[in-house]
Enzyme design. Structure first.
Site, PDB file in Angstrom:
ATOM      1  N   LYS A 200     -10.454  -0.654  10.191  1.00  0.00           N
ATOM      2  CA  LYS A 200     -10.601  -1.888   9.411  1.00  0.00           C
ATOM      3  C   LYS A 200     -10.891  -3.064  10.333  1.00  0.00           C
ATOM      4  O   LYS A 200     -10.936  -4.216   9.912  1.00  0.00           O
ATOM      5  CB  LYS A 200      -9.333  -2.144   8.602  1.00  0.00           C
ATOM      6  CG  LYS A 200      -9.100  -1.066   7.540  1.00  0.00           C
ATOM      7  CD  LYS A 200      -7.889  -1.354   6.724  1.00  0.00           C
ATOM      8  CE  LYS A 200      -7.432  -0.153   5.931  1.00  0.00           C
ATOM      9  NZ  LYS A 200      -8.319   0.234   4.831  1.00  0.00           N
TER      10      LYS A 200
ATOM     11  N   CYS B  99      -4.698   2.351  -3.724  1.00  0.00           N
ATOM     12  CA  CYS B  99      -3.445   2.865  -3.141  1.00  0.00           C
ATOM     13  C   CYS B  99      -2.292   1.904  -3.372  1.00  0.00           C
ATOM     14  O   CYS B  99      -1.407   1.745  -2.507  1.00  0.00           O
ATOM     15  CB  CYS B  99      -3.596   3.160  -1.649  1.00  0.00           C
ATOM     16  SG  CYS B  99      -4.701   4.502  -1.309  1.00  0.00           S
TER      17      CYS B  99
ATOM     18  N   ASP C 224       2.818  -4.527   8.218  1.00  0.00           N
ATOM     19  CA  ASP C 224       1.598  -3.758   7.988  1.00  0.00           C
ATOM     20  C   ASP C 224       0.435  -4.745   8.125  1.00  0.00           C
ATOM     21  O   ASP C 224       0.188  -5.561   7.230  1.00  0.00           O
ATOM     22  CB  ASP C 224       1.647  -3.137   6.583  1.00  0.00           C
ATOM     23  CG  ASP C 224       0.330  -2.478   6.191  1.00  0.00           C
ATOM     24  OD1 ASP C 224      -0.673  -2.624   6.928  1.00  0.00           O
ATOM     25  OD2 ASP C 224       0.297  -1.826   5.127  1.00  0.00           O
TER      26      ASP C 224
ATOM     27  N   HIS D  38       0.875  -1.174   0.000  1.00  0.00           N
ATOM     28  CA  HIS D  38       0.000   0.000   0.000  1.00  0.00           C
ATOM     29  C   HIS D  38       0.915   1.229   0.000  1.00  0.00           C
ATOM     30  O   HIS D  38       2.013   1.179   0.571  1.00  0.00           O
ATOM     31  CB  HIS D  38      -0.837  -0.053   1.283  1.00  0.00           C
ATOM     32  CG  HIS D  38      -1.924   0.964   1.393  1.00  0.00           C
ATOM     33  ND1 HIS D  38      -1.678   2.283   1.703  1.00  0.00           N
ATOM     34  CD2 HIS D  38      -3.263   0.856   1.259  1.00  0.00           C
ATOM     35  CE1 HIS D  38      -2.832   2.933   1.755  1.00  0.00           C
ATOM     36  NE2 HIS D  38      -3.806   2.101   1.486  1.00  0.00           N
TER      37      HIS D  38
ATOM     38  N   GLN E 238      -4.867  -5.116   6.981  1.00  0.00           N
ATOM     39  CA  GLN E 238      -5.916  -6.030   6.500  1.00  0.00           C
ATOM     40  C   GLN E 238      -5.949  -7.333   7.288  1.00  0.00           C
ATOM     41  O   GLN E 238      -6.899  -8.100   7.170  1.00  0.00           O
ATOM     42  CB  GLN E 238      -5.701  -6.349   5.012  1.00  0.00           C
ATOM     43  CG  GLN E 238      -5.794  -5.160   4.090  1.00  0.00           C
ATOM     44  CD  GLN E 238      -7.197  -4.558   4.036  1.00  0.00           C
ATOM     45  OE1 GLN E 238      -8.189  -5.235   4.300  1.00  0.00           O
ATOM     46  NE2 GLN E 238      -7.284  -3.287   3.706  1.00  0.00           N
TER      47      GLN E 238
HETATM   48  C1  LIG Z   1      -2.594  -2.775   3.515  1.00  0.00           C
HETATM   49  C2  LIG Z   1      -2.906  -1.391   3.992  1.00  0.00           C
HETATM   50  N1  LIG Z   1      -1.925  -0.649   4.529  1.00  0.00           N
HETATM   51  C3  LIG Z   1      -2.163   0.599   4.997  1.00  0.00           C
HETATM   52  C4  LIG Z   1      -3.402   1.167   4.934  1.00  0.00           C
HETATM   53  C5  LIG Z   1      -3.630   2.541   5.497  1.00  0.00           C
HETATM   54  O1  LIG Z   1      -4.309   2.395   6.717  1.00  0.00           O
HETATM   55  P1  LIG Z   1      -4.930   3.636   7.510  1.00  0.00           P
HETATM   56  O2  LIG Z   1      -6.188   3.991   6.806  1.00  0.00           O
HETATM   57  O3  LIG Z   1      -5.176   3.095   8.888  1.00  0.00           O
HETATM   58  O4  LIG Z   1      -3.910   4.712   7.518  1.00  0.00           O
HETATM   59  C6  LIG Z   1      -4.440   0.442   4.354  1.00  0.00           C
HETATM   60  C7  LIG Z   1      -5.778   1.059   4.170  1.00  0.00           C
HETATM   61  O5  LIG Z   1      -6.422   0.871   3.171  1.00  0.00           O
HETATM   62  C8  LIG Z   1      -4.191  -0.878   3.892  1.00  0.00           C
HETATM   63  O6  LIG Z   1      -5.159  -1.617   3.349  1.00  0.00           O
END
Ligand SMILES: Cc1ncc(COP(=O)(O)O)c(C=O)c1O
Length: 410
Positions: A228, A368, A202, A125, A205
């Site tokens: 999420k 993203c 990260d 992302h 998800q």
């Molecule tokens: C894999 C992943 N990393 C990072 C993020 C960013 O997360 P946040 O909205 O908590 O900043 C997302 C959000 O879509 C995501 O799916």
């Protein structure tokens, strides 16, 4: 417990699922973007503002201590939820994006020097890419990428070959938001530790799908997002091992993160407050406890089994010959209940609009992950992502709507 009854019961906890959209019953299949919130979370947000609204930590009055107690009790539950050694290793941030920025700016700046390597995957992302691009540009470190294969899985052999002593930080997504692929993070962590690198995961998800045990995984940092995980927006968590967090400089400066301030210099607070500058999103933190409780009460196992049954039904439907206009993106079977696809001959945005006309909410676009989309030679996809409150009937309705869309294409 009868599973059908239990899903009906779970649905009754989510008022928004009763919404009508374009005259149709809402079918919410955009859970990878953000999950809906159970009534316990909504009530907790409201209750804080109705009864307990006060700033935390620094006051003698009753409301302040009630707010502080609730705020800190979320941290305690979080510790259990991810099995951290201590609650002070759980830092509240604005989200996964801020958690990763914090580690890149603080730990990255502390350890990286010219010629060092930071290793990511090609499926990150943007939140786990751009912060590292910036810190590498600042320090002279070099970004390297674990390649991905055509089915959307990482090339583990290539990953193990690329992990070399120049790598100081490995930062990988546990589950791809665009493809649903589950990455072999335990193997990556072990290989990275063998050459002395630190690993950031990260888990944006992953957290609603897997039971997390940061001690068993032995990751050095992990980023989690509340929104999420059935919790409020604007809130995330950074888990970090105490010895690393202790060594790191503060990320932001101001209130709460200080111990003593003089006109010319300051000393810093203990963990976790050293990284929680300014008034936090108190209501969200308090309500997040209800989200953690919701997931704990149902259990990750039950969530995973239900979501997989929905996903399998969807895949089976899609694989029928009348759907030959649908091209799946991300076909590796080791994945969560997230599927990206293209309707050949129609722009993903138009597919999203047509589905919305039927009350179905899906995500369209690059999710993203522009470099990942480029790798697949596409601009974007339609992405359906399922959650515990989705039903088999919704999948049937979704498949029927997709069939109608495919039938429009000559
Ligand atoms: C894999 C992943 N990393 C990072 C993020 C960013 O997360 P946040 O909205 O908590 O900043 C997302 C959000 O879509 C995501 O799916």
């Amino acid at each position: 417990m009868n599973p059908i009854n239990s899903i009906a019961e779970i649905r009754s906890l989510f008022p928004v699922l009763n919404e009508q959209v374009n005259g149709k019953q809402l079918v919410y299949l955009d859970n990878a973007a953000t999950t809906q919130k159970p009534i316990s979370v909504i009530d907790a947000l409201q209750s804080y503002y109705l009864h307990d609204n006060a700033n935390i930590h620094r006051s003698a009055h009753t409301l302040a201590s009630r707010a502080t107690e609730q705020f800190e009790s979320t941290r305690e539950l979080l510790q259990t939820f991810i099995n951290a050694k201590e609650s002070a290793e759980c830092i509240f941030t604005k989200g996964v994006t801020e958690s990763i920025n914090l580690v890149a700016a603080s730990y990255g700046k502390l350890v990286l020097k010219a010629g060092d390597e930071v290793l990511l995957t090609e499926m990150e992302h943007h939140s786990n890419l751009v912060p590292w691009q910036r810190i590498c540009a600042e320090t002279g470190a070099v970004l390297k990428f674990i390649p991905i294969q055509t089915d959307g899985s990482i090339d583990l052999e290539a990953a193990l070959a690329i992990i070399n002593p120049k790598v100081k930080i490995v930062s990988v997504v546990w589950v791809s938001n665009a493809l649903g692929t589950i990455n072999p993070i335990a193997t990556i962590i072990e290989a990275a530790h063998a050459i002395g690198a630190k690993v950031m995961i990260d888990a944006a998800q992953a957290a609603s799908h897997f039971k997390i045990d940061v001690q068993a995984l032995d990751c050095d940092f992990m980023a989690i997002s509340s929104h999420k995980l059935y919790g409020p927006t604007g809130l995330g968590v950074l888990y970090g091992k105490r010895e690393l967090l202790e060594a790191m400089p503060p990320y932001q400066s101001g209130g709460e993160m200080i111990k003593e301030v003089f006109l010319t210099h300051s000393t810093y607070n203990e963990l976790p407050y050293k990284f929680e500058a300014g008034t936090p999103n108190i209501a969200a933190v308090i309500a997040f406890k209800m989200a953690l409780q919701f997931v704990t009460d149902i259990g990750h196992e039950t969530i995973a089994v239900h979501e997989k049954s929905l996903y399998d039904a969807f895949l089976l439907g899609i694989q029928q010959s009348s759907f030959n206009k649908i091209k799946l993106i991300g076909t590796n079977p080791h994945k969560i209940a997230v599927q990206s696809f293209e309707v050949v001959g129609m722009h993903h945005f138009d597919v999203g609009m047509l589905l919305d006309a039927s009350g179905i909410a899906v995500r369209t676009g690059h999710h993203c992950t522009q470099p990942l989309m480029r790798k697949f030679g596409i601009e974007g996809t339609v992405r359906a992502s399922f959650a515990i409150y989705n039903t088999a009937q919704e999948i049937d309705y979704f498949l029927a709507a997709l069939q109608k869309i495919c039938d429009r294409i000559k």
